[in-house]
Design a protein around this motif. Structure first.
Motif, PDB file in Angstrom:
ATOM      1  N   VAL A 166     -39.378  -9.738 -68.112  1.00 17.50           N
ATOM      2  CA  VAL A 166     -40.311  -8.891 -67.987  1.00 17.50           C
ATOM      3  C   VAL A 166     -41.574  -9.280 -67.562  1.00 17.50           C
ATOM      4  CG1 VAL A 166     -41.892  -7.170 -69.286  1.00 17.50           C
ATOM      5  CG2 VAL A 166     -39.219  -7.510 -69.826  1.00 17.50           C
ATOM      6  N   GLY A 167     -42.067 -10.522 -67.999  1.00 16.18           N
ATOM      7  CA  GLY A 167     -43.308 -11.211 -67.414  1.00 16.18           C
ATOM      8  C   GLY A 167     -43.058 -11.479 -65.972  1.00 16.18           C
ATOM      9  N   THR A 168     -41.852 -12.072 -65.494  1.00 15.29           N
ATOM     10  CA  THR A 168     -41.828 -12.441 -64.099  1.00 15.29           C
ATOM     11  C   THR A 168     -41.741 -11.224 -63.159  1.00 15.29           C
ATOM     12  OG1 THR A 168     -40.454 -14.501 -64.817  1.00 15.29           O
ATOM     13  CG2 THR A 168     -40.333 -13.756 -62.616  1.00 15.29           C
ATOM     14  N   TYR A 169     -41.140 -10.264 -63.606  1.00 16.95           N
ATOM     15  CA  TYR A 169     -40.992  -9.012 -62.676  1.00 16.95           C
ATOM     16  C   TYR A 169     -42.616  -8.557 -62.544  1.00 16.95           C
ATOM     17  CZ  TYR A 169     -40.122  -4.259 -61.019  1.00 16.95           C
ATOM     18  OH  TYR A 169     -40.055  -3.143 -60.259  1.00 16.95           O
ATOM     19  N   VAL A 170     -43.187  -8.537 -63.647  1.00 17.74           N
ATOM     20  CA  VAL A 170     -44.472  -7.828 -63.685  1.00 17.74           C
ATOM     21  C   VAL A 170     -45.460  -8.501 -62.607  1.00 17.74           C
ATOM     22  CG1 VAL A 170     -46.358  -6.994 -65.021  1.00 17.74           C
ATOM     23  CG2 VAL A 170     -44.274  -6.428 -65.708  1.00 17.74           C
ATOM     24  N   SER A 171     -45.341  -9.952 -62.922  1.00 20.08           N
ATOM     25  CA  SER A 171     -46.079 -10.802 -62.060  1.00 20.08           C
ATOM     26  C   SER A 171     -46.019 -10.713 -60.894  1.00 20.08           C
ATOM     27  CB  SER A 171     -46.113 -12.456 -62.786  1.00 20.08           C
ATOM     28  OG  SER A 171     -46.681 -13.151 -61.824  1.00 20.08           O
ATOM     29  N   TYR A 172     -44.485 -10.382 -60.364  1.00 20.82           N
ATOM     30  CA  TYR A 172     -44.372 -10.558 -59.083  1.00 20.82           C
ATOM     31  C   TYR A 172     -44.812  -9.058 -58.345  1.00 20.82           C
ATOM     32  CZ  TYR A 172     -41.577  -9.548 -54.913  1.00 20.82           C
ATOM     33  OH  TYR A 172     -41.122  -8.846 -53.595  1.00 20.82           O
ATOM     34  N   ARG A 173     -44.763  -8.178 -58.903  1.00 23.31           N
ATOM     35  CA  ARG A 173     -45.163  -7.025 -58.698  1.00 23.31           C
ATOM     36  C   ARG A 173     -46.754  -6.738 -58.500  1.00 23.31           C
ATOM     37  NH1 ARG A 173     -41.892  -3.271 -56.368  1.00 23.31           N
ATOM     38  NH2 ARG A 173     -43.406  -1.842 -56.801  1.00 23.31           N
ATOM     39  N   ILE A 174     -47.351  -7.468 -59.293  1.00 22.97           N
ATOM     40  CA  ILE A 174     -48.734  -7.497 -59.226  1.00 22.97           C
ATOM     41  C   ILE A 174     -49.259  -8.484 -58.136  1.00 22.97           C
ATOM     42  CG2 ILE A 174     -50.956  -8.236 -60.445  1.00 22.97           C
ATOM     43  CD1 ILE A 174     -49.538  -7.438 -62.871  1.00 22.97           C
ATOM     44  N   GLY A 175     -48.749  -9.619 -57.860  1.00 15.19           N
ATOM     45  CA  GLY A 175     -49.144 -10.708 -56.984  1.00 15.19           C
ATOM     46  C   GLY A 175     -48.643 -10.881 -55.717  1.00 15.19           C
ATOM     47  N   ARG A 176     -47.605  -9.932 -55.404  1.00 15.16           N
ATOM     48  CA  ARG A 176     -46.733 -10.354 -54.216  1.00 15.16           C
ATOM     49  C   ARG A 176     -47.620 -10.233 -52.869  1.00 15.16           C
ATOM     50  NH1 ARG A 176     -42.911  -4.906 -53.760  1.00 15.16           N
ATOM     51  NH2 ARG A 176     -44.513  -3.446 -54.085  1.00 15.16           N
ATOM     52  N   ARG A 177     -48.781  -9.492 -52.932  1.00 16.00           N
ATOM     53  CA  ARG A 177     -49.647  -9.752 -51.437  1.00 16.00           C
ATOM     54  C   ARG A 177     -50.408 -10.836 -51.478  1.00 16.00           C
ATOM     55  NH1 ARG A 177     -54.830  -6.485 -52.998  1.00 16.00           N
ATOM     56  NH2 ARG A 177     -55.084  -6.727 -55.666  1.00 16.00           N
ATOM     57  N   LEU A 178     -50.366 -11.717 -52.361  1.00 14.53           N
ATOM     58  CA  LEU A 178     -51.202 -12.888 -52.308  1.00 14.53           C
ATOM     59  C   LEU A 178     -50.739 -13.787 -51.152  1.00 14.53           C
ATOM     60  CD1 LEU A 178     -51.612 -13.936 -56.024  1.00 14.53           C
ATOM     61  CD2 LEU A 178     -53.500 -13.546 -54.395  1.00 14.53           C
ATOM     62  N   VAL A 179     -49.185 -13.728 -50.921  1.00  9.04           N
ATOM     63  CA  VAL A 179     -48.824 -14.355 -49.590  1.00  9.04           C
ATOM     64  C   VAL A 179     -49.513 -13.969 -48.235  1.00  9.04           C
ATOM     65  CG1 VAL A 179     -46.722 -14.718 -48.098  1.00  9.04           C
ATOM     66  CG2 VAL A 179     -46.643 -14.521 -50.691  1.00  9.04           C
ATOM     67  N   ARG A 180     -49.665 -12.712 -48.037  1.00  8.65           N
ATOM     68  CA  ARG A 180     -50.164 -12.170 -46.813  1.00  8.65           C
ATOM     69  C   ARG A 180     -51.918 -12.707 -46.840  1.00  8.65           C
ATOM     70  NH1 ARG A 180     -53.773  -8.337 -46.543  1.00  8.65           N
ATOM     71  NH2 ARG A 180     -52.995  -7.501 -48.445  1.00  8.65           N
ATOM     72  N   ILE A 181     -52.466 -12.391 -48.149  1.00  7.18           N
ATOM     73  CA  ILE A 181     -53.740 -12.803 -48.067  1.00  7.18           C
ATOM     74  C   ILE A 181     -54.107 -14.271 -47.739  1.00  7.18           C
ATOM     75  CG2 ILE A 181     -55.954 -12.572 -49.604  1.00  7.18           C
ATOM     76  CD1 ILE A 181     -54.533 -10.237 -51.098  1.00  7.18           C
ATOM     77  N   ASN A 182     -53.390 -15.051 -48.475  1.00  7.49           N
ATOM     78  CA  ASN A 182     -53.432 -16.528 -48.359  1.00  7.49           C
ATOM     79  C   ASN A 182     -53.254 -17.141 -46.907  1.00  7.49           C
ATOM     80  OD1 ASN A 182     -54.305 -17.925 -50.887  1.00  7.49           O
ATOM     81  ND2 ASN A 182     -52.544 -16.788 -51.841  1.00  7.49           N
ATOM     82  N   PHE A 183     -52.376 -16.314 -46.340  1.00  6.30           N
ATOM     83  CA  PHE A 183     -51.977 -16.591 -44.795  1.00  6.30           C
ATOM     84  C   PHE A 183     -53.193 -16.532 -44.104  1.00  6.30           C
ATOM     85  CE2 PHE A 183     -50.799 -16.054 -40.410  1.00  6.30           C
ATOM     86  CZ  PHE A 183     -49.872 -16.905 -40.520  1.00  6.30           C
TER      87      PHE A 183
END
Length: 596
Positions: free
Chosen positions: A219-236
């Motif tokens: 549950v923690g991993t799924y919620v974390s992924y949903r919240i933070g997945r846009r960080l890849v684009r932002i960091n790039f």
């Protein structure tokens, strides 16, 4: 050298990552690299074993504190009784024996991982530099617009980040995998089964705390992924914007004198702040994304400390387990949960790492793409060929606009050719085509084989380092003695530099453009090329000094073939032929010059 095949380009991110990573571990560095990697992994496994021992120790210690047990305990070594001490001091001594090796393992596992990282970084840097320099990819990326920016950042910053973080991730995954396997079995045994009523019946769940840990982590991993997945684009984007800002400041430093002459500080400030605004705006987006993720991770992490105790507490109060066991279960639950939530805990690091990998992969693909482009102008060097020939040569700009059409000409060894034409007629572009640098146009250029050629542009390139290196470039400085270098400097009226050969500096900044051009002529006199190309190489000199430079070339390089672009009519006397470009008809005519 890292390359991506066509198949690799079509593969997923993991396939491209493998193509970027694997070559190091099958290179000449492989024996040392794999040895270091195996040692580090072995140390990580040993640390997991130490953690298991600590789990047992903490359980015993908690029970001792609860029972206030100070009974004497015999200390033995390989069956031989040494002395007797109370149980509290015995456990403290045992703790020291467990922790001291753990400290050594932790320190040296980090040290050896860093050793492997810097070796990998050196290897990758050497390969990327080679890939960037071979076939003049560094130039062709600018000409073709290769779809990549700031190569210096890719080679220096991104490779450093990639090697270090990749090893951290590899070691981390192995560590958490072994930890998971080890502590799952321990948690399974410690928690035991639980019987629950279900629809009027009873169901027994063995190792129930393991299943709770799995559900909690998923549950923690799924919620974390949903919240933070846009960080890849932002960091790039953040790395790209930062690199653009650094590049803008570097250009200001490189052109400091010109900017100062123009008094362009206000415009430069405006331009640099424009670049920084992109950094600023993206940084706020990064902060908001990280804040959203941090909210969840902090709440989740705090809950993880008390959650297993809440679950196991009823069994403790029922007398089914002792106080030490509840502590061991809580710690084992934490180890299992940490292992299962490794992805969540490292999501920001993974996002930054993936952005770094994407930049490196994009850089490799861009270089391979421009190298694969077939130039429209064919350049060849036939064996035994002594002359330079252009046949049906046409020149065009990248947007397709034509500069020159159907030039056919032959330049023999020893010719001195002056290229003339109005500004913008394509004189420098013609030089680039003859050098094999300009791809846009049509026709063929056949260049002489086995000859040394030297190109001197209007603004000479002076590498940073000693004056000796700048004077001999691109030759080896050790190939010339001090006397030869000093004689060349003397001939071009740079006597003030003769005793500074071993002085290091940024010569492009410390010398005037006129001094730089005279230094470049001294370079030609020193290297003695067979073919010498002068692209307004004396334009910054006064007429008297310009004629002196051409006189030196005629006197000291009598057998060299010289092609030059120059505007003063007095220079024509040092040439035997003229190649005149007519921008109206986009044609060029090669004719003889009357020399005086």
């Amino acid at each position: 050298m890292p390359r991506l095949t066509d198949a690799a380009r079509k593969r997923t991110f993991l396939g491209k990552l493998w193509a970027l990573t694997a070559p190091f571990f099958i290179s000449a560095e492989a024996p040392i690299a794999l040895t270091l990697l195996v040692i580090v992994i072995a140390m990580v496994l040993a640390i997991v074993y130490v953690n298991v021992q600590l789990n047992t120790w903490y359980g015993d210690f908690q029970n001792l504190l609860q029972a206030k047990d100070l009974a004497p305990t015999a200390v033995a070594f390989f069956g031989h009784h040494l002395f007797t001490v109370n149980k509290f001091l015995y456990l403290i001594g045992k703790f020291a024996l467990i922790v001291f090796p753990a400290v050594i393992l932790s320190v040296y596992s980090t040290y050896l991982r860093q050793m492997l990282s810097i070796r990998w970084r050196r290897w990758l840097t050497e390969r990327f530099l080679g890939l960037w320099l071979e076939q003049r990819a560094y130039y062709r990326l600018q000409i073709y617009g290769g779809g990549t920016d700031n190569p210096e950042q890719r080679i220096e910053d991104d490779i450093a980040s990639f090697t270090d973080v990749t090893l951290q991730l590899i070691i981390g995954i192995i560590n958490k995998t072994v930890t998971l396997i080890t502590f799952v079995s321990l948690l399974w045994v410690l928690s035991g089964p639980i019987t629950l009523p279900l629809f009027g019946a009873e169901i027994t769940i063995p190792g129930y705390m393991v299943w709770i840990a799995v559900i909690y982590a998923v549950v923690g991993t799924y919620v974390s992924y949903r919240i933070g997945r846009r960080l890849v684009r932002i960091n790039f984007n953040q790395e790209q914007y930062r690199a653009n800002f650094r590049f803008g400041m570097s250009r200001l430093k490189e052109n400091a004198e010109s900017v100062a002459m123009y008094r362009g500080e206000t415009d430069e400030h405006r331009g640099l702040m424009g670049l920084f605004t992109a950094v600023w705006t993206n940084w706020w987006e990064l902060m908001r994304a990280q804040k959203s993720l941090a909210w969840f991770q902090q709440l989740y992490g705090q809950a993880g400390g008390i959650f297993p105790i809440l679950v196991i507490a009823p069994r403790y109060f029922a007398g089914a387990i002792d106080f030490g066991t509840i502590f061991r279960i809580s710690q084992a639950f934490g180890q299992v949960s940490d292992a299962l939530t490794w992805f969540m805990d490292n999501f920001v690091a993974l996002a930054e790492w993936k952005a770094t990998v994407n930049r490196l992969i994009g850089f490799v693909e861009a270089m391979e793409r421009v190298k694969a482009k077939e130039p429209e102008i064919r350049v060849s060097a036939g064996d035994g060929m002594a002359s330079l020939e252009a046949e049906g040569l046409g020149l065009a700009l990248p947007d397709g606009r034509k500069l020159l059409e159907d030039l056919s000409a032959r330049i023999e060894p020893g010719d001195r050719v002056l290229i003339s034409g109005a500004s913008g007629s394509g004189k420098t572009t013609l030089f680039r085509a003859l050098a094999g640098l300009w791809p846009f146009g049509k026709g063929e250029v056949r260049v002489p084989s086995h000859v040394e050629a030297l190109f001197l542009p209007q603004r000479p390139y002076l590498p940073q380092g000693t004056l000796r290196r700048a004077l001999a470039y691109p030759g080896a400085p050790e190939a010339f003695d001090d006397a030869a270098m000093q004689a060349a400097l003397h001939l071009v009226n740079l006597d003030q530099l003769t005793d500074r050969l071993d002085e290091s500096g940024n010569w492009s900044m410390s010398l005037s453009i006129g001094e730089q051009q005279r230094l470049a002529i001294a370079r030609a006199l020193l290297l003695k090329p067979d073919w010498l190309y002068l692209d307004e190489a004396t334009a910054a000199l006064d007429a008297e000094n310009e004629q002196r430079m051409y006189s030196l070339i005629a006197e000291h390089l009598p057998n060299a073939t010289v092609l030059s672009i120059a505007h003063r009519p007095e220079v024509a006397r040092y040439h035997s032929r003229r190649l005149a470009i007519d921008p109206e008809t986009r044609s060029a005519t090669l004719s003889a010059l009357a020399t005086r």
